[in-house]
Scaffold this motif. Structure first.
Motif, PDB file in Angstrom:
ATOM      1  N   PHE A  72      -1.580   0.855  -3.364  1.00 43.04           N
ATOM      2  CA  PHE A  72      -1.413   1.870  -4.217  1.00 43.04           C
ATOM      3  C   PHE A  72      -1.091   1.987  -5.737  1.00 43.04           C
ATOM      4  N   ARG A 129      -6.603   2.833  -8.081  1.00 44.20           N
ATOM      5  CA  ARG A 129      -7.074   3.788  -7.242  1.00 44.20           C
ATOM      6  C   ARG A 129      -8.220   3.286  -6.535  1.00 44.20           C
ATOM      7  N   VAL A 151      -6.792  -5.028  15.018  1.00 47.08           N
ATOM      8  CA  VAL A 151      -6.275  -3.557  14.851  1.00 47.08           C
ATOM      9  C   VAL A 151      -6.643  -3.419  13.220  1.00 47.08           C
ATOM     10  N   TYR A 162      -9.246  -0.638  11.164  1.00 47.46           N
ATOM     11  CA  TYR A 162      -8.573   0.020  10.256  1.00 47.46           C
ATOM     12  C   TYR A 162      -9.019  -0.246   8.932  1.00 47.46           C
ATOM     13  N   GLU A 204     -13.608   5.338   1.891  1.00 47.85           N
ATOM     14  CA  GLU A 204     -13.497   5.355   0.379  1.00 47.85           C
ATOM     15  C   GLU A 204     -14.640   5.073  -0.403  1.00 47.85           C
ATOM     16  N   VAL A 238       1.325  -3.763  13.412  1.00 47.78           N
ATOM     17  CA  VAL A 238       0.107  -3.766  12.615  1.00 47.78           C
ATOM     18  C   VAL A 238      -0.570  -2.482  12.821  1.00 47.78           C
ATOM     19  N   ALA A 239      -0.579  -1.934  13.987  1.00 46.17           N
ATOM     20  CA  ALA A 239      -0.959  -0.634  14.239  1.00 46.17           C
ATOM     21  C   ALA A 239      -0.306   0.330  13.574  1.00 46.17           C
ATOM     22  N   GLY A 249      -1.071   0.263   9.824  1.00 41.64           N
ATOM     23  CA  GLY A 249      -2.239   0.935   9.800  1.00 41.64           C
ATOM     24  C   GLY A 249      -2.269   2.405   9.725  1.00 41.64           C
ATOM     25  N   HIS A 289      -0.574   3.606   6.641  1.00 40.98           N
ATOM     26  CA  HIS A 289      -1.367   2.913   5.480  1.00 40.98           C
ATOM     27  C   HIS A 289      -2.315   4.316   5.388  1.00 40.98           C
ATOM     28  N   GLY A 290      -3.032   4.621   6.534  1.00 35.74           N
ATOM     29  CA  GLY A 290      -4.166   5.309   6.471  1.00 35.74           C
ATOM     30  C   GLY A 290      -3.715   6.897   6.063  1.00 35.74           C
ATOM     31  N   ALA A 295      -1.294   7.676   4.142  1.00 35.97           N
ATOM     32  CA  ALA A 295      -1.292   7.561   2.722  1.00 35.97           C
ATOM     33  C   ALA A 295      -2.395   7.456   1.923  1.00 35.97           C
ATOM     34  N   SER A 296      -3.330   6.802   2.330  1.00 34.13           N
ATOM     35  CA  SER A 296      -4.513   6.782   1.665  1.00 34.13           C
ATOM     36  C   SER A 296      -5.241   8.109   1.744  1.00 34.13           C
ATOM     37  N   ARG A 336      -3.842  10.248  -0.658  1.00 36.02           N
ATOM     38  CA  ARG A 336      -4.173   9.785  -2.211  1.00 36.02           C
ATOM     39  C   ARG A 336      -5.424  10.481  -2.377  1.00 36.02           C
ATOM     40  N   ALA A 337      -6.496  10.364  -1.425  1.00 33.71           N
ATOM     41  CA  ALA A 337      -7.649  10.695  -1.339  1.00 33.71           C
ATOM     42  C   ALA A 337      -7.889  12.022  -1.759  1.00 33.71           C
ATOM     43  N   GLY A 365     -17.199   8.424  -1.818  1.00 40.57           N
ATOM     44  CA  GLY A 365     -15.684   8.495  -1.853  1.00 40.57           C
ATOM     45  C   GLY A 365     -15.041   9.935  -1.330  1.00 40.57           C
ATOM     46  N   THR A 373     -15.752  11.176   1.648  1.00 40.69           N
ATOM     47  CA  THR A 373     -15.585  11.250   3.139  1.00 40.69           C
ATOM     48  C   THR A 373     -14.221  11.109   3.480  1.00 40.69           C
ATOM     49  N   LEU A 374     -13.146  10.474   2.829  1.00 40.45           N
ATOM     50  CA  LEU A 374     -11.873  10.239   3.007  1.00 40.45           C
ATOM     51  C   LEU A 374     -11.338  11.732   2.623  1.00 40.45           C
ATOM     52  N   ALA A 422     -12.025  13.992   5.452  1.00 37.49           N
ATOM     53  CA  ALA A 422     -11.108  13.441   6.572  1.00 37.49           C
ATOM     54  C   ALA A 422      -9.762  13.966   6.479  1.00 37.49           C
ATOM     55  N   ARG A 429      -9.801  17.799   6.878  1.00 33.59           N
ATOM     56  CA  ARG A 429      -9.860  18.182   8.427  1.00 33.59           C
ATOM     57  C   ARG A 429      -8.423  18.008   9.056  1.00 33.59           C
TER      58      ARG A 429
END
Lengths: 258, 418
Positions: free
Chosen positions: A109, A112, A187, A191, A199, B338-339, B342, B345-346, B348-349, B352-353, B364, B366-367, B370, B373
């Motif tokens: 982060f 961007r 995984v 992801y 993105e 890891v899951a 993910g 992070h998902g 958070a992303s 951010r989006a 860009g 689409t996120l 999502a 939604r």
């Protein structure tokens, strides 16, 4: 409008999906072999060969997996620039390091946009280097264990020296742990692919089915294209790419459509 | 005076061993050596006519377990026959002389029969601190082994300790114990018979092989004869059918255990251990550990105290994480971590989006969609979520950018980039 670029050639996609199938089967049967948890009727006196079948499937898919790895290795030397072996070692080049740093900043982060690439970004390439190493180690330990079962086989001849250096139990442990590392990678891999697809909106997820990505018209050559352009040749063939400076980029090896 | 020495058969007859028993022994040896049964008469003839070989049995860091195995073989049988055919000149556990007289008999063999005697070594040889941890008659085990073994016709290392150090060499190995092949490197005609103890049938078969063919049996790179250490126990196990069928003992004393099912899940090391145990059996019978309902501990494997433990688990523990942490625990944690990373992070992303849509080209959104939604779902469950002020501006900017190609170019790398 975006242009449609043919990124993943048939052998790349084929080996990807064969790997998916064989890793799934190898993990399932391999875990059963390590820990036979599925209950088999104790009163069944005949006709049951459950562990035998699991091991048979494990060995069959081991060969399938090896065949897939061999084909992909071959293609790393004759395929297009996004299939090249150079993609596994981005840290060896300046472009790769820059791209990797960009990707790290994106994931943390600090920046961007993800790095614009037609193939893999450099960080992904590095993770594939690790995963290819794990594939190799898994295949090697697996066939060493397999050779112990068949002392007259070529695998025993090729690998028996290992058992003098490393205990069979240790090999078994590595073989087992690598499965978890690969599953953890799966995984992460799914992801990250989903994230970047969302993105960039370039059809990344569908590209591993179709081979095509939908890139912005003005997207510049990515790091691997620049590296290969500097070498002047890709897998012995003269590069057909236009210069990086050109506004309308013709991507090497890819059909350019608008 | 008799014109010829008594044959082995005649000498055995004097001890009450019948010709039938002798031929049964020869047949068993033929089978142990994995030879065709037509070799049985040849072995019988060779044993009858061969000259007795002087043998010295050295004991170092050992428990005399191999000696016990040797002496307590079936009766009448292996021990009687072999002791009749070899001339055991020196064996600390069973010899009559003691002290200097005993050492003199060892010296006498080395001096009078150089290159003609067989040295059998039992126990590991400590090499740390000059080998002071095992001395006999003032001499270190290392110096005795060097002198006796290097002058021998052949050396047979019996038991795990003489092979690779065995129990004394188990971590942390305070005495620096090693096997014969490391203590006396470059030794010719070295046969290793690992095991805790070795199977006396294999020792006898090596001697019979030499008496019959005048050469030692073929060995692998680690000096183990192929006839005894060429196959995994698992491949010949009497419980193999249960393994292939998926019938396993789950707990000691459960129904499967009583029915003689496979001991794989109880940590049996048969699948890792090279040995002819299931074929030859022990003490002249078909008994052996797995047959008795206990998993193999892999005593014929290299450094088995270190490598085959824990004896009652399938896989070794992972070092550095405590004794109870298995590879499966660590693997599950790794995949889960890891899951979880993910997911975090998902989310958070997506946030951010929503707050700062991507400004590259025409992609860009689409996120963002999502994320929106996801927000709708959350709102349905938990009530309205107040959007911050920043997202509105940012979203508006993105739509405006989408209209003109030039403006896309200008915002290509996003607000926070470079």
């Amino acid at each position: 409008m975006r242009r449609r670029v043919y990124v993943w050639e048939v052998p790349v996609r084929l080996t990807h999906w064969v790997n998916v199938l064989s890793i799934t089967m190898l993990s399932f049967t391999g875990y059963y072999i390590a820990n036979p948890y599925i209950f088999v009727s104790p009163r069944e006196p005949w006709g049951i060969y459950f562990m035998g079948t699991m091991r048979f499937l494990h060995f069959v898919f081991a060969y399938v997996f090896v065949a897939s790895l061999l084909l992909r290795t071959y293609w790393a030397f004759v395929g297009n620039q996004w299939a090249s072996w150079r993609g596994l070692f981005p840290f060896l080049t300046k472009e790769g390091r820059t791209n990797m740093w960009h990707a790290i900043q994106y994931y943390f982060f600090l920046r961007r946009n993800p790095p614009e690439v037609a193939g893999h970004n450099a960080l992904a390439g590095t993770s594939y280097m690790i995963i290819v190493f794990l594939y190799g180690l898994s295949v090697f330990t697996g066939f060493t264990l397999y050779g112990q079962l068949h002392p007259a086989s070529i695998w025993h001849t090729l690998t028996d020296w290992v058992t003098a250096l490393v205990s069979i139990q240790t090999l078994r442990l590595w073989h087992h742990i690598i499965m978890y590392l690969i599953l953890a990678f799966v995984v992460h891999h799914v992801y990250a692919a989903w994230l970047i697809d969302m993105e960039e909106g370039n059809g990344l997820m569908s590209s591993i089915f179709s081979g095509y990505k939908f890139l912005p018209k003005d997207q510049q050559p990515d790091w691997i294209e620049q590296v290969i352009a500097q070498n002047g040749k890709q897998n012995g063939k003269a590069l057909q790419a236009a210069k990086a400076e050109t506004r309308k980029v013709q991507v090497a090896g890819g059909k350019v459509e608008s | 005076m008799p014109a010829r020495p008594l044959s082995l058969e005649e000498r055995l007859a004097a001890r009450g061993v019948s010709r039938r028993q002798f031929l049964k022994f020869c047949a068993a040896m033929t089978a142990t050596l994995a030879l065709p049964s037509t070799f049985t008469p040849r072995i019988a003839k060779a044993l009858n006519t061969a000259e007795r070989i002087p043998v010295v049995w050295l004991e170092f860091q050992d428990c005399a377990g191999n000696t016990e195995s040797f002496l307590r073989a079936e009766s009448p049988g292996v021990a009687d026959i072999v002791l009749e055919q070899i001339s055991l000149e020196y064996h600390e556990t069973i010899m009559a002389p003691a002290g200097h007289r005993a050492e003199q008999s060892l010296d006498a063999v080395v001096e009078h029969y150089p290159g003609q005697y067989i040295a059998i070594v039992e126990g590991s040889i400590p090499v740390a601190n000059g080998g002071v941890y095992c001395t006999i008659g003032g001499r270190t085990a290392l110096s005795i082994a060097e002198r006796v073994c290097s002058n021998a016709l052949a050396t047979i290392a019996v038991g795990a300790c003489a092979w690779d150090g065995g129990w004394p060499a188990a971590s942390p190995n305070p005495t620096g114990a090693v096997g014969v092949r490391q203590a006396v490197p470059g030794l010719k005609n070295l046969i290793n018979l690992p095991g805790c103890p070795m199977n006396v049938m294999n020792l006898t078969a090596v001697i019979v092989h030499y008496l019959t063919f005048k050469q030692l049996p073929a060995t692998d790179e680690q000096g183990r004869p192929f006839f005894a250490y060429g196959q995994l126990i698992h491949n010949n196990c009497e419980r193999r059918g249960h393994f292939d069928s998926g019938r396993f003992v789950e707990r000691w004393g459960d129904e499967g255990h009583r029915l003689g099912w496979c001991l794989y899940k109880m940590g049996c090391k048969g699948p890792q251990t090279l040995s002819n145990c299931p074929a030859v059996g022990w003490n002249g019978t078909s008994y052996w550990p797995i047959g008795a309902g206990h998993g193999c501990v892999g005593c014929m494997s290299p450094r088995f105290w270190d490598t085959m433990t824990p004896f009652y688990e399938r896989l070794p523990n992972v070092e550095g994480f405590g004794v109870e942490v298995t590879a499966d625990t660590l693997g599950a944690i790794a995949v889960g971590a890891v899951a979880a990373a993910g997911v975090i992070h998902g989310v958070a992303s997506a946030v951010r989006a929503r707050m700062q849509p991507i400004a590259a080209h025409d992609g860009g959104e689409t996120l963002v969609e999502a994320a929106e939604r996801a927000v709708q779902v959350v709102e349905q469950i938990a009530g309205p979520v107040k959007p911050a002020e920043a997202p509105k501006e940012a979203t508006g900017k993105a739509i405006a950018l989408g209209e003109s190609e030039e403006s896309i170019r200008s915002g290509q790398d996003g607000p926070s980039a470079s």
